[in-house]
Design an enzyme around this catalytic site. Structure first.
Site, short mmCIF file in Angstrom:
data_model
loop_
_atom_site.label_atom_id
_atom_site.label_comp_id
_atom_site.label_asym_id
_atom_site.label_seq_id
_atom_site.Cartn_x
_atom_site.Cartn_y
_atom_site.Cartn_z
N GLY A 67 0.80 -1.21 0.00
CA GLY A 67 0.00 0.00 0.00
C GLY A 67 0.84 1.27 0.00
N GLN A 165 -7.60 -0.09 3.51
CA GLN A 165 -8.45 -0.73 4.53
C GLN A 165 -9.84 -1.05 3.98
OE1 GLN A 165 -7.44 -1.82 7.42
NE2 GLN A 165 -5.51 -0.74 7.71
N CYS A 299 1.59 1.26 12.30
CA CYS A 299 2.59 1.20 11.23
C CYS A 299 3.92 1.79 11.64
CB CYS A 299 2.07 1.91 9.99
SG CYS A 299 0.60 1.15 9.34
N1 PLP Z 1 -2.88 3.13 3.84
C1 PLP Z 1 -3.60 2.73 4.90
C2 PLP Z 1 -4.97 3.30 5.13
C3 PLP Z 1 -3.06 1.79 5.78
O1 PLP Z 1 -3.77 1.37 6.84
C4 PLP Z 1 -1.75 1.28 5.54
C5 PLP Z 1 -1.12 0.36 6.51
O2 PLP Z 1 -1.49 0.32 7.66
C6 PLP Z 1 -1.07 1.71 4.39
C7 PLP Z 1 -1.66 2.64 3.57
C8 PLP Z 1 0.28 1.16 4.04
O3 PLP Z 1 0.13 -0.14 3.51
P1 PLP Z 1 1.34 -1.19 3.51
O4 PLP Z 1 1.54 -1.65 4.90
O5 PLP Z 1 0.88 -2.31 2.62
O6 PLP Z 1 2.52 -0.50 2.93
#
Ligand code: PLP
Length: 359
Positions: A67, A165, A299
């Site tokens: 993402g 999400q 994250c």
């Molecule tokens: N966007 C949203 C809304 C997220 O919740 C996340 C991860 O928590 C991301 C982007 C990033 O995704 P990724 O972990 O696959 O890089």
């Protein structure tokens, strides 16, 4: 007993369909760019995965690592020569990829984007790129995407949607680009996708061997991509999860405020604000009691900070007191009861420090 997983928004458990697809792709092996039979077999898996993702979301599909990269690719390609407008509750992946002069749009108290502020910003100035997440990762609040898309169209703005999400639900490409992540859907980590309206020119963020029609260099991570495609078509019982989530919220009892409770939300997510309590204390106490939750966003490599989402929603000094409960696709039926038992013990300990929680 296995711990109770209430941290699906950090990562969903692997779905059996995705596991099977990963294993099949691993056994097939090969590089989709090779012209021999092995390469052609790998290419078939890749293009089948692309068709499955395109069929679900509409538009063309460029595979990426997750993402974060899919969001970064969209902003890299669409932001030059446009002013960028982004919601105050966007994920760090979007905020970090936005150019320094990007304007931040407020959200209402319920966490949804302030449409009047969006319209005023769109009216005022040159063509824009609007970044609006479909569902917030901390609160689960769903932004009014069709209204946002209509405003963007009326004012000649491009719309990028972070659907990382929300992709569990049926989201169709509402604007120009849409970001997805495999591990948030029950696929493995290592693959994501940018879905784009045909005709959108996409200069690569990572150039290289011309893969993905020159839009994302690097040999495709075939097993993870196959797992992502299997996960996007796997069934998701939203009604069942919403009922379990509501029962978990009820088990919290008085003293907890559910952020964005009055807005449309993801069926699996609740962000409980416990005024006066440090979120990390509760996360650790619940972990010891066998329940895995997170403090707002997960994250940031174990760091717990004040939530910019709660700050934007006006929670002020309580922005460091949010506990995110997010149910996985396979949440057991006794989730509310198991949560209630663990929470009662934790609450009893906390209430000696924070009497309001004991009521
Ligand atoms: N966007 C949203 C809304 C997220 O919740 C996340 C991860 O928590 C991301 C982007 C990033 O995704 P990724 O972990 O696959 O890089």
């Amino acid at each position: 007993m296995m711990p109770l997983d209430l941290d699906a928004n950090a990562t969903e458990p692997l779905r059996p369909e995705a596991r099977e697809a990963v294993l099949r792709a691993l056994e097939t092996g090969g590089n989709p760019s090779s012209v021999h039979g092995g390469g052609r077999a790998a290419r078939r898996i890749l293009e089948e995965a692309r068709r499955a993702v395109a069929a679900r979301f509409g538009g063309e599909v460029v595979f990426a690592s997750g993402g974060t990269e899919a969001n970064a690719l969209a902003l890299h390609a669409l932001s030059p020569s446009r002013r960028v407008l982004l919601g105050a509750t966007e994920h760090a992946a979007v905020r970090a990829a936005a150019p320094p002069g990007a304007a931040v749009l407020p959200v209402l108290r319920d966490g949804t984007l302030d449409l009047a502020a969006l319209e005023a910003a769109l009216r005022d100035g040159p063509p824009a790129l609007v970044c609006a997440m479909a569902a917030n990762n901390e609160t689960g609040v769903l932004h009014p995407l069709s209204e946002i898309a209509a405003l963007c169209r009326a004012h000649g703005a491009l719309l990028h949607v972070d659907a990382v999400q929300a992709a569990r639900l049926s989201v169709e490409l509402p604007g120009d680009t849409l970001a997805l992540s495999g591990h948030k859907l029950g696929g493995p980590s290592g693959a994501g996708a940018l879905v784009l309206r045909s005709g959108i020119a996409l200069s690569p963020l990572i150039a290289g061997g011309g893969q993905e029609q020159g839009r994302r260099g690097g040999t495709e991570a075939l097993p993870a991509i196959a797992g992502l495609a299997a996960a996007v078509t796997a069934p998701y019982d939203a009604a069942r999860l919403a009922a379990l989530r509501d029962a978990v919220e009820a088990a919290l009892g008085e003293g907890a405020v559910i952020a964005g409770q009055d807005a449309p939300r993801l069926p699996n997510t609740a962000l409980a604000v416990l005024p006066g309590v440090a979120a990390e204390t509760v996360v650790i106490a619940l972990d010891l009691a066998g329940v895995r939750v997170s403090a707002g966003a997960a994250c940031s490599s174990g760091k717990v900070a004040r939530s910019h989402v709660l700050e934007a929603m006006g929670f002020g000094e309580d922005a460091g007191s949010g506990i995110r409960l997010s149910l996985p696709w396979n949440a057991p039926d006794d989730t509310p009861e198991r949560f209630r038992r663990a929470w009662e013990g934790v609450r009893a300990r906390l209430s000696s420090r924070r009497p309001a929680l004991a009521t």
